[in-house]
Scaffold this motif. Structure first.
Motif, PDB file in Angstrom:
ATOM      1  N   ILE A 243      25.164  78.295  87.528  1.00 22.84           N
ATOM      2  CA  ILE A 243      24.891  77.674  86.221  1.00 22.84           C
ATOM      3  C   ILE A 243      25.767  76.434  86.092  1.00 22.84           C
ATOM      4  CG2 ILE A 243      24.705  78.056  83.724  1.00 22.84           C
ATOM      5  CD1 ILE A 243      24.832  81.069  84.353  1.00 22.84           C
ATOM      6  N   PRO A 244      25.274  75.291  86.612  1.00 23.15           N
ATOM      7  CA  PRO A 244      26.133  74.097  86.697  1.00 23.15           C
ATOM      8  C   PRO A 244      26.708  73.669  85.354  1.00 23.15           C
ATOM      9  CG  PRO A 244      23.818  73.539  87.075  1.00 23.15           C
ATOM     10  CD  PRO A 244      23.925  75.029  87.102  1.00 23.15           C
ATOM     11  N   GLN A 245      25.884  73.791  84.270  1.00 18.86           N
ATOM     12  CA  GLN A 245      26.319  73.266  82.966  1.00 18.86           C
ATOM     13  C   GLN A 245      27.550  73.980  82.439  1.00 18.86           C
ATOM     14  OE1 GLN A 245      23.326  74.387  83.788  1.00 18.86           O
ATOM     15  NE2 GLN A 245      21.755  72.867  83.329  1.00 18.86           N
ATOM     16  N   LEU A 246      27.718  75.244  82.836  1.00 15.66           N
ATOM     17  CA  LEU A 246      28.902  75.972  82.384  1.00 15.66           C
ATOM     18  C   LEU A 246      30.059  75.818  83.356  1.00 15.66           C
ATOM     19  CD1 LEU A 246      27.498  79.396  81.092  1.00 15.66           C
ATOM     20  CD2 LEU A 246      28.394  77.477  79.774  1.00 15.66           C
ATOM     21  N   MET A 247      29.749  75.584  84.619  1.00 16.51           N
ATOM     22  CA  MET A 247      30.763  75.691  85.660  1.00 16.51           C
ATOM     23  C   MET A 247      31.453  74.384  86.009  1.00 16.51           C
ATOM     24  SD  MET A 247      30.723  78.819  85.887  1.00 16.51           S
ATOM     25  CE  MET A 247      32.040  78.975  87.088  1.00 16.51           C
ATOM     26  N   TYR A 248      30.936  73.241  85.552  1.00 17.31           N
ATOM     27  CA  TYR A 248      31.572  72.022  86.055  1.00 17.31           C
ATOM     28  C   TYR A 248      32.915  71.727  85.419  1.00 17.31           C
ATOM     29  CZ  TYR A 248      29.674  68.973  82.286  1.00 17.31           C
ATOM     30  OH  TYR A 248      29.350  68.371  81.107  1.00 17.31           O
ATOM     31  N   GLY A 249      33.318  72.539  84.423  1.00 15.67           N
ATOM     32  CA  GLY A 249      34.680  72.460  83.913  1.00 15.67           C
ATOM     33  C   GLY A 249      35.695  72.628  85.043  1.00 15.67           C
ATOM     34  N   GLN A 250      35.378  73.542  85.961  1.00 16.41           N
ATOM     35  CA  GLN A 250      36.255  73.749  87.130  1.00 16.41           C
ATOM     36  C   GLN A 250      36.361  72.484  87.968  1.00 16.41           C
ATOM     37  OE1 GLN A 250      35.209  77.073  89.565  1.00 16.41           O
ATOM     38  NE2 GLN A 250      35.169  78.518  87.859  1.00 16.41           N
ATOM     39  N   ALA A 251      35.196  71.851  88.184  1.00 16.10           N
ATOM     40  CA  ALA A 251      35.187  70.625  88.988  1.00 16.10           C
ATOM     41  C   ALA A 251      36.028  69.549  88.299  1.00 16.10           C
ATOM     42  CB  ALA A 251      33.760  70.136  89.187  1.00 16.10           C
ATOM     43  N   LEU A 252      35.948  69.487  86.950  1.00 15.68           N
ATOM     44  CA  LEU A 252      36.744  68.491  86.217  1.00 15.68           C
ATOM     45  C   LEU A 252      38.231  68.711  86.460  1.00 15.68           C
ATOM     46  CD1 LEU A 252      34.922  68.339  82.740  1.00 15.68           C
ATOM     47  CD2 LEU A 252      34.794  66.685  84.598  1.00 15.68           C
ATOM     48  N   GLN A 253      38.648  69.980  86.487  1.00 11.89           N
ATOM     49  CA  GLN A 253      40.063  70.266  86.730  1.00 11.89           C
ATOM     50  C   GLN A 253      40.488  69.822  88.127  1.00 11.89           C
ATOM     51  OE1 GLN A 253      40.331  74.411  85.745  1.00 11.89           O
ATOM     52  NE2 GLN A 253      40.153  74.009  83.550  1.00 11.89           N
ATOM     53  N   VAL A 254      39.618  70.101  89.114  1.00  6.56           N
ATOM     54  CA  VAL A 254      39.915  69.659  90.483  1.00  6.56           C
ATOM     55  C   VAL A 254      40.079  68.141  90.512  1.00  6.56           C
ATOM     56  CG1 VAL A 254      38.997  69.480  92.832  1.00  6.56           C
ATOM     57  CG2 VAL A 254      38.694  71.596  91.522  1.00  6.56           C
ATOM     58  N   ILE A 255      39.143  67.441  89.858  1.00  8.91           N
ATOM     59  CA  ILE A 255      39.180  65.976  89.859  1.00  8.91           C
ATOM     60  C   ILE A 255      40.496  65.483  89.264  1.00  8.91           C
ATOM     61  CG2 ILE A 255      38.138  63.901  88.861  1.00  8.91           C
ATOM     62  CD1 ILE A 255      35.457  65.443  88.864  1.00  8.91           C
ATOM     63  N   GLU A 256      40.878  66.021  88.096  1.00  6.84           N
ATOM     64  CA  GLU A 256      42.086  65.541  87.430  1.00  6.84           C
ATOM     65  C   GLU A 256      43.327  65.765  88.288  1.00  6.84           C
ATOM     66  OE1 GLU A 256      40.453  63.550  85.235  1.00  6.84           O
ATOM     67  OE2 GLU A 256      42.329  63.789  84.135  1.00  6.84           O
ATOM     68  N   THR A 257      43.453  66.956  88.870  1.00 10.05           N
ATOM     69  CA  THR A 257      44.634  67.249  89.700  1.00 10.05           C
ATOM     70  C   THR A 257      44.695  66.326  90.910  1.00 10.05           C
ATOM     71  OG1 THR A 257      43.979  69.500  89.185  1.00 10.05           O
ATOM     72  CG2 THR A 257      45.933  69.236  90.554  1.00 10.05           C
ATOM     73  N   LYS A 258      43.567  66.230  91.617  1.00  6.07           N
ATOM     74  CA  LYS A 258      43.567  65.427  92.860  1.00  6.07           C
ATOM     75  C   LYS A 258      43.806  63.953  92.543  1.00  6.07           C
ATOM     76  CE  LYS A 258      41.663  68.593  95.839  1.00  6.07           C
ATOM     77  NZ  LYS A 258      41.950  68.903  97.202  1.00  6.07           N
TER      78      LYS A 258
ATOM     79  N   ILE B  44      38.272  74.205  76.351  1.00  6.29           N
ATOM     80  CA  ILE B  44      37.218  75.132  75.939  1.00  6.29           C
ATOM     81  C   ILE B  44      36.365  75.447  77.166  1.00  6.29           C
ATOM     82  CG2 ILE B  44      36.011  73.099  75.000  1.00  6.29           C
ATOM     83  CD1 ILE B  44      34.382  74.968  73.278  1.00  6.29           C
ATOM     84  N   ILE B  45      36.158  76.736  77.428  1.00  9.09           N
ATOM     85  CA  ILE B  45      35.557  77.237  78.680  1.00  9.09           C
ATOM     86  C   ILE B  45      35.847  76.336  79.892  1.00  9.09           C
ATOM     87  CG2 ILE B  45      33.746  78.762  77.755  1.00  9.09           C
ATOM     88  CD1 ILE B  45      31.766  76.392  78.046  1.00  9.09           C
ATOM     89  N   GLY B  46      37.108  75.965  80.048  1.00  8.59           N
ATOM     90  CA  GLY B  46      37.519  75.205  81.232  1.00  8.59           C
ATOM     91  C   GLY B  46      37.328  73.705  81.103  1.00  8.59           C
ATOM     92  N   PHE B  47      36.754  73.236  79.963  1.00  2.47           N
ATOM     93  CA  PHE B  47      36.557  71.801  79.765  1.00  2.47           C
ATOM     94  C   PHE B  47      37.619  71.265  78.807  1.00  2.47           C
ATOM     95  CE2 PHE B  47      32.408  73.419  80.818  1.00  2.47           C
ATOM     96  CZ  PHE B  47      31.770  72.403  81.499  1.00  2.47           C
ATOM     97  N   PRO B  48      38.108  70.043  79.016  1.00  2.00           N
ATOM     98  CA  PRO B  48      38.901  69.410  77.964  1.00  2.00           C
ATOM     99  C   PRO B  48      37.978  69.082  76.789  1.00  2.00           C
ATOM    100  CG  PRO B  48      38.780  68.016  79.940  1.00  2.00           C
ATOM    101  CD  PRO B  48      37.957  69.222  80.212  1.00  2.00           C
ATOM    102  N   LEU B  49      38.371  69.444  75.578  1.00  2.00           N
ATOM    103  CA  LEU B  49      37.460  69.387  74.428  1.00  2.00           C
ATOM    104  C   LEU B  49      36.908  67.983  74.133  1.00  2.00           C
ATOM    105  CD1 LEU B  49      36.046  70.886  72.155  1.00  2.00           C
ATOM    106  CD2 LEU B  49      38.098  70.665  70.773  1.00  2.00           C
TER     107      LEU B  49
END
Lengths: 669, 85
Positions: A243-258, B44-49
């Protein structure tokens, strides 16, 4: 149509499109099986191209008509959900389908102006415009302007604005069709344009709005299926959840850290300095124009003379000479673009999720969002779709459905961008140049990705990778390791998006000339069938002019589209909305408002793009931010100092404000 | 019979609904964008708001607003007897 008949009709439509979707899925699956049995990529490409265009043509033939109400407004019997789908694909162009995810990849937060702008406009449309246009119940937007304000002048301005706005947009769609067909099937650009146009024309030519509507529904189904498959696969690959729309939060975190780690990386700094050097060189060359252009040309020509025929170097020099700017002006344009790119690459990556940090950035972000929103609600080819529903009630609900269907794609686009970026940061940066993944080499070969070892260390740095916007959606199937069939599906989806929009635009322009100009102003005595015939002939002429302009592949096309929004925002939207919501608005006010809006916007577009005009730091693509308020202010002032509209006109405004007594859909007019 | 009073009263309610929707529309897009930097500190659910509002929060709200408007207006038509025959 009576309620029972309407329900039966909706049910029948659901059955038809249900079967159609099933057949389409079977078609894709059988090509997939074919691929695993050894069917070549070339034939898969052909199957998608001819298969889908064939279906659109077949719908066109089946919906052929010469009845006026059918030709102009699809008989006013398109149920809300289907009009929603048709509006969605009418609206979503090649830029939404292929370019938007790429813009998000490149711009991070800034790119969200497109997401909000291109959806938020539908709230304005639903609340302020759509139901009232349906109650009014004619055929075009200029019809509304004349009826509401009286006289031919409002209609004339409406025709002129509709043609300017739609034509800019049409050229961009035709170019998109040419690029997609030529890239995926390997035929020349011009042949691709020709093929695509014939698909468009079979449709609109035979059946006008009726054929265009039912084809657009079919095109929506293809484009949304095509858009979802690759991104679901890559979400599953990177996160284990499809479910990409819910899961790309993880990708955003990877992007910010890297990306944070890259800011102070020594090798990255080295590469950024190389870019800085390059930018300075280009800047010196631009300052030295036109001599520097002469000199560069002379050097290449000398080199060519001193190289033996048959030397492999010779072909390279010949190509360089061919690509060399033809004039000093062209050199200025090209080198400035290259210099800007080098300057951008010489800076450390900024946070992907942070909004612009300076006031100018924020102001431009808000201004662009606003222009896109208001422009969306003022584009004539979108407004026109709301004449086609059976009732006012359905027009309201259809605006909601349209936004829902658009939302499905726009909700997903940022996921594409985030997954692609995290893939690049994780699996490409830090690799050896000898170990490039296959998808990078493939898209590098056609110039969508450029990647060069600038500091000569044999390792890929982030600052050494340039990715063009289009590459993100196109390369995702390969990043996710999907079979070639999916790449073909993406091509078919992009083609559907471009064709459906081009169809809507062509018919809008043809109506503006045949119905609004010829029938309503020049010769009101022509028979309905002649009217439709003239409309059809115009479709051919307009398509040919559009294709001719597209064949120049002007560099300015992307900007043309953005300007179309600003122009629509500054002309149509205020005139239509004030006509409904402000009973005191009169002809003098609306006409002077539209003229001022058009002039102010055109002045700022041309001034800021070519002559260095700048007000409050606003960029050229948000030009409408000045024209829109100028229109409203002028319209309000002028209308208040001139006599109020006649009693009949005020009663007319009252009559469009509530649904009772609307023209019924599905009856012969 | 559609009287002037009915139309005016109907239109007043419609206008109020329009302003309410525009207020929400403006808040979730423009106001949220202005404060995006601060909102980004919340997750929020892993996203910055802040990013989430631009990419999903605002557009989900837009969709809901359109359905809500459509529903409310149909009720309003019934209330004043101004629905289509």
């Amino acid at each position: 149509m009576a309620n029972n008949a309407m329900n039966a009709w909706s049910k029948k439509l659901r059955q038809i499109y249900g079967v159609y979707t099933g057949v389409f899925v079977l078609f894709v699956v059988s090509l997939w099986i074919g691929e695993s049995l050894g069917l070549s990529q070339k034939y898969i490409g052909y199957a998608f191209l001819f298969g889908t265009i064939g279906v659109y043509a077949a719908i066109g033939v089946l919906s052929r008509t010469s009845v006026v109400a059918e030709y102009y407004v699809a008989g006013r019997k398109v149920p809300a959900v289907f009009n929603g789908m048709a509006t969605a694909s009418d609206w979503m162009s090649a830029a939404s389908f292929i370019g938007m995810a790429g813009a998000l990849y490149l711009q991070g937060y800034d790119g969200l102006a497109f997401i909000m702008g291109w959806t938020g406009g539908y709230v304005l449309l639903a609340v302020m415009v759509a139901p009232y246009l349906r109650k009014f119940g004619q055929f075009t937007i200029p019809d509304f302007l004349e009826e509401r304000y009286g006289g031919k002048l409002p209609r004339m301005i409406g025709i002129l604005s509709a043609l300017i706005v739609s034509f800019a947009y049409l050229v961009a769609q035709i170019t998109g069709v040419g690029i997609i067909t030529s890239r995926f099937v390997g035929i020349p650009f011009e042949a691709g344009v020709f093929l695509g146009l014939s698909g468009i024309l079979v449709c609109s030519f035979l059946g006008g709005m009726r054929a265009v509507t039912w084809t657009q529904v079919a095109q929506y189904i293809i484009l949304i299926v095509a858009y979802m498959i690759p991104v679901v696969a890559i979400s599953y690959k990177q996160t284990g959840v499809p479910i990409p729309q819910l899961m790309y939060g993880q990708a955003l975190q990877v992007i910010e850290t890297k990306q944070k780690a890259l800011v102070n990386d020594i090798k990255e700094i080295e590469v950024r300095q190389e870019w800085k050097k390059k930018a300075d060189e280009l800047s010196a060359k631009i300052k030295g124009l036109p001599e520097s252009w002469q000199k560069g040309k002379g050097e290449l020509e000398d080199k060519l003379k001193n190289t033996q025929t048959g030397d492999p170097e010779r072909a390279k020099i010949e190509k360089a000479l061919k690509d060399y700017p033809k004039t000093a002006d062209e050199a200025k344009e090209k080198w400035t673009a290259a210099m800007k790119e080098a300057q951008a690459m010489s800076k450390p990556p900024k946070s992907y999720v942070a909004p612009p940090s300076d006031t100018k950035g924020i102001v431009n972000f808000l201004a662009l969002t606003f222009c896109l929103m208001v422009g969306t609600a003022g584009l004539p080819h979108v407004l026109m779709r709301f004449y086609t529903t059976p009732t006012v009630r359905e027009a309201r609900s259809s605006a909601a459905w349209a936004l829902f269907f658009i939302f499905l794609l726009y909700f997903t686009a940022p996921a594409y961008a985030a997954f692609a970026r995290s893939e690049v940061l994780t699996n490409i940066v830090g690799q050896a140049f000898t170990a490039l993944p296959a998808w990078v080499s493939k898209w590098a070969a056609v110039g969508l990705i450029s990647i060069k070892d600038m500091n000569g260390d044999g390792i890929i740095q982030f600052s050494e990778i340039i990715i063009r916007a289009d590459a993100v959606v196109l390369a995702t199937p390969e990043i996710a390791g999907l079979p070639y069939v999916v790449a073909g599906l993406i091509a078919a989806g992009g083609l559907a998006a471009a064709l459906s929009t081009a169809d809507g635009l062509l018919i809008t322009m043809s109506n503006a000339i045949s119905h609004d100009l010829y029938y309503k102003i020049i010769n009101p005595n022509i028979s309905p069938s002649t009217r439709v015939k003239i409309g059809k002939a115009l479709l051919l002429v307009l398509a040919a002019i559009g294709a001719y302009v597209a064949s120049f592949k002007l560099a300015i096309i992307v900007e043309l589209v953005a300007w179309a929004f600003s122009l629509a925002a500054a002309t149509f939207f205020p005139a239509v909305v004030l006509g409904i919501w402000d009973k005191r608005m009169n002809k003098a006010g609306a006409v002077s408002g539209m003229i001022v809006g058009l002039l102010v916007t055109a002045y700022y577009i041309i001034g800021s793009r070519f002559y260095g005009v700048e007000w409050f730091g606003i960029k050229t693509i948000a030009s409408g931010i000045f024209g829109f308020p100028a229109n409203i202010v002028v319209a309000l002032i002028i209308s208040r100092i001139t006599p109020a509209p006649s009693k009949e006109l005020q009663e007319f405004v009252d009559s469009i404000r509530y649904p009772k007594g609307a023209i019924k859909g599905g009856v012969e007019e | 019979m559609v009287t002037k009073e009915i139309i005016e009263s109907y239109w007043r309610e419609n206008k109020a609904l329009m302003y309410l929707i525009m207020l929400i529309w403006f808040t979730v897009s423009y106001v949220a964008a202005v404060f995006a930097s601060a909102l980004n500190n919340i997750s929020i659910i892993g996203f910055p708001l802040g990013y989430y509002m631009g990419a999903q929060g605002s557009i989900v709200t837009f969709v809901v607003l359109n359905y809500y408007y459509s529903m409310k207006m149909n009720q309003l038509d019934q209330k004043y007897g101004l629905q289509e025959d």
